[in-house]
Scaffold this active site. Sequence first.
Site, PDB file in Angstrom:
ATOM      1  N   LYS A 305       8.538  11.437  16.050  1.00  0.00           N
ATOM      2  CA  LYS A 305       8.241  11.418  17.478  1.00  0.00           C
ATOM      3  C   LYS A 305       8.645  12.747  18.113  1.00  0.00           C
ATOM      4  O   LYS A 305       9.444  13.505  17.562  1.00  0.00           O
ATOM      5  CB  LYS A 305       9.016  10.282  18.174  1.00  0.00           C
ATOM      6  CG  LYS A 305       8.641   8.878  17.742  1.00  0.00           C
ATOM      7  CD  LYS A 305       9.564   7.865  18.407  1.00  0.00           C
ATOM      8  CE  LYS A 305       9.237   6.430  18.002  1.00  0.00           C
ATOM      9  NZ  LYS A 305       8.071   5.916  18.730  1.00  0.00           N
ATOM     10  N   ARG A 379       7.480  -3.525  13.271  1.00  0.00           N
ATOM     11  CA  ARG A 379       6.686  -4.664  12.807  1.00  0.00           C
ATOM     12  C   ARG A 379       6.955  -4.973  11.333  1.00  0.00           C
ATOM     13  O   ARG A 379       6.791  -6.114  10.897  1.00  0.00           O
ATOM     14  CB  ARG A 379       5.208  -4.407  13.066  1.00  0.00           C
ATOM     15  CG  ARG A 379       4.605  -3.233  12.336  1.00  0.00           C
ATOM     16  CD  ARG A 379       3.322  -2.733  12.992  1.00  0.00           C
ATOM     17  NE  ARG A 379       3.585  -2.068  14.263  1.00  0.00           N
ATOM     18  CZ  ARG A 379       2.640  -1.463  14.992  1.00  0.00           C
ATOM     19  NH1 ARG A 379       1.385  -1.469  14.586  1.00  0.00           N
ATOM     20  NH2 ARG A 379       2.949  -0.880  16.132  1.00  0.00           N
TER      21      ARG A 379
END
Length: 539
Positions: A305, A379
Site C-alpha cells: 500500500k 478475507r
Amino acid sequence: MNFLGHCRKLITRRGIWLSRRCYSRIEQLKTERRSMCPTDLIRRGAVFGIYYDPKNTVNPYGKLTETAEKFNQRVCGRMEEMLFVAGMPVKKGEIRTLFDLDPDLCAIVIVGLGEECQGYDIAERMDEGKEAIRQAAALGCQELQRLNTKIIYVESFGHAESAAEGASLGSWIYQTHLSKEKQLIIPDLILYEDCDWTGWQIGLQKAAAQNLTRQLMETPANELTPSMCAQNAVEILCKSGINVEVKVKAWAETLNMNAFVAASKGSCEPPIFLEISYYGAHREERPVVLIGKGLTFNSGGINLKSCDGMRLMRGDMAGAANVIAVCRAVASLELPINVRGLIPLCENMPGCSAMRPGDIVHAMNGKSIEIENTRNAGRLILADALVYAQTFWPRFILDVGTMTEDVYRGLGTGACGVFTNSETLWKYMEAASMHTGDRVWRLPLWNHFTHLITHRENVDVRTQGDEYGESCKVAAFLNEFVPCGEWIHLDTYGVMYEDGDDPKYLRQGMSGRPTRTLIEFLSQMVCQRPDEEKPNKPC
C-alpha cells in the site's frame, strides 16, 4: 407560568439592574477562570437539557427538561435568569455554561436537545430522540471536561441508557502516550436524581465496550502485535470469567488452515488463533459464533500500500477488537447466551516468505483459492475461521471486519455494510442499529457476485474477481466457506475512523463501531421467540 412569561416578568420587575448584575457576575467568573488554575476552581459539574422548537409560539425561548426545572426551582429560578442573560434560545447542539449557581457545583452546562417529542425517523433509520440525548450528554461532559471537572452529574434526559452512552463515549480520549500534564481528566459520571439506575449501568457497559474497542484500535502496531493482542485479550477477558484459548501456528497447520497461515508468512510475528468461550446459558445450548478479522497491521504485502494507505492500518484489527469488547460486555451484562469468539491474528507484511499474486492455497474445507492481490489478506484469514466455526454447530455465525474501501465510497461513515443469508438476522440487526444510533445498511448477496469469483476453470475461488463491486464480492467469497446455517457479515471499513464532527460523542480517531450495535443485537437475540428461529442441521 411558562418560561417566556417568567422572563418578561423578570425584565419588567427588575429591569436592567438584573441583566447588569448577572452579566457582571458572569464576566467576573470568566476572568477568574482565565487567571486561576482550573483544577483549583472546577471540581464538580452538572449537565442539564433544554428543548427548543422554533415553531412553538408558547415557549419561543425553549423549555427546560423536568430535571432541569426541578434544579432551577431549587436555586430559586436563578438558572433561568442567568440562562436568559447568557443568550436564548439554546438550539439543538448548542451549550451554555453557567457558574456560581450552587455551592456544590462549580459549573452547570445547559445543552440544547432540539424538539421535545422526537422519536424513530423512518427515513433516517434512527431513533432521533435517543441520538439527541447522546449528543447532548457528550457535549455537556466535553465542556466540563475542558474545565478539569472531576465529577460530572448527568441527568437522564428521559432515557438514562442513552445519556450514559453519550456521556461516557464523549468523555473518552486516547492519551496513553501523552505526558501527564497534557492529559485531560476522564471524569467520574453519576446519574443525577433519576431512578433508572439499571438503564444507566447498561449504557455505561455498552459505552465501556466501545471505548475498549477504540483503545485497542488506536494502539500502535508495534505495541499490539499478534502475540501482544492475544496477551491483552487474555488479561481483559479472564477477569470477566471468560475462557480464552491461544492456538499457535502449528495448530493451524495441523487443521490445514492454509489460507490463514499464508496471510501471515511475510511477517516475523507468528500467527495466533484465539478461541473465546462464554457460557451464559446451559452448556448444551448451541452457541453464537463471533468471528473478528485480526490483522494487527496490513501493509498490503507484496502489493504494498501507499504511505497514506497504511496510515490507519493499525486499526485493521477492528473486527478482533469488536469481538473482544462484545464478549466482555456480554459477560458483564450476564446475558443468558453461549458465545464462542474466534479471532485469527497475524500481520500482512512484504517479507521474503510472503504470499505472492498468483499463489494458490487450499483452505480448511479443501477449496482452492487463487490469491490475486496480497492486500486481500483479511478475507483469507476469515475463510478458515468460518470453516472452523462449523465444528461448534452454531446457532448462527457473525463475522466482522474492515474489509473494503468500496463500502466507504458507497456509505461513507454513515453506516456499515451488512450481508446475510437470513432475513431474521437482518431484522434483528437493523432493529439494534436503530436503537443504538450506529446504523447498518443491507447490501446484496447475489449469485451474480458469486459467479464473478468462481468462474475460473483452474481454481475454486478467486480473492478479487473483476474490478467493481468489491464489497459484494468479498461477501460472496466468504459465503463459499459457510456451507450451512445462518450467517451475517459486517464490513466496517467505512466506520473505522471518525473525524469528530458527526456524531459529536465520538472524538476524532478510531470509532470503535459497531460495538454497541452488536451488543444490542445479541441482547435482542436472547429474547428471540422460538418460532422465529429456524433450527439448522449440523454440517
